[in-house]
Design an enzyme around this catalytic site. Sequence first.
Site, PDB file in Angstrom:
ATOM      1  N   SER A  75       2.296  22.060  46.795  1.00  0.00           N
ATOM      2  CA  SER A  75       2.829  23.031  47.755  1.00  0.00           C
ATOM      3  C   SER A  75       1.757  24.051  48.062  1.00  0.00           C
ATOM      4  O   SER A  75       0.899  24.345  47.213  1.00  0.00           O
ATOM      5  CB  SER A  75       4.062  23.740  47.164  1.00  0.00           C
ATOM      6  N   TYR A 119       8.842  27.640  40.432  1.00  0.00           N
ATOM      7  CA  TYR A 119       8.457  26.611  41.402  1.00  0.00           C
ATOM      8  C   TYR A 119       6.959  26.700  41.687  1.00  0.00           C
ATOM      9  O   TYR A 119       6.241  25.691  41.624  1.00  0.00           O
ATOM     10  CB  TYR A 119       9.250  26.784  42.694  1.00  0.00           C
TER      11      TYR A 119
END
Length: 253
Positions: free
Chosen positions: A138, A151
Amino acid sequence: MKTNGNTILITGGGSGIGEALAHHFHDLGNKVIIAGRRLDALERAAEGRPGIAVMQLDVESAEGVEDFARRVLAEHPELNVLVNNAGIMRFEALDTRRDLADAEATITTNLLGPIRLTNALVDHLAAQADAAIVNVSSGLAYVPLVDTPTYNATKAAIHSYTVSLREALRGKVEVIELVPPAVQTGLTPGQESRPGYLPLEDFIDEVMALFGQQPTPAEILVERVKFLRNAEAEGRFEATLAQLNQSAREARG
């Protein structure tokens, strides 16, 4: 990475980026196996596409991952590409004591899951022609969103793990990192239509064009994510951190 004639396993293939990758790779003439927890979502994603197989996988269970690996190789011994895409994103408050269930689930799914599945399949993949592993990280691995700290941390770890894996498997298995920006998917509530997020089809079109390059880039970086990926190298990390978090708060209302 060869873009056709593969047998590709995509985790988290029942929705979002995983489903879109499955459809586009299938359109290019690949056999695709999509795996995930929810059989109904997988079956919907594969509907009308006889070249897409579905298999249930719970990445939270170490034993479940090992069992899955045995089953997928028994059913698809020609498997040569693994896409570690399954992931969850939970909002967490760091400024007060809290239940860590979300943090622990995020680490198990986003980090232990890919490590376990890669470990279970690496010997097989190393023996295959044109083998590749694609790990989905990400943009938040490079500049964190304060409200999703675990995350971000798991995706930063996936980046580091991928760098090590690439070196360890050099000459045996091609290792690629796919780095999404904020994309309109169901990863968090309301994200499918959140203003300012990149439409899924636009993202996938750019990703597939990058996969089609020869040689395939070690990092698949769409233009939108370079703002995050290159922030530190370009000496604008602090400004990007502030801008990212302000924009995210505004987008979520």
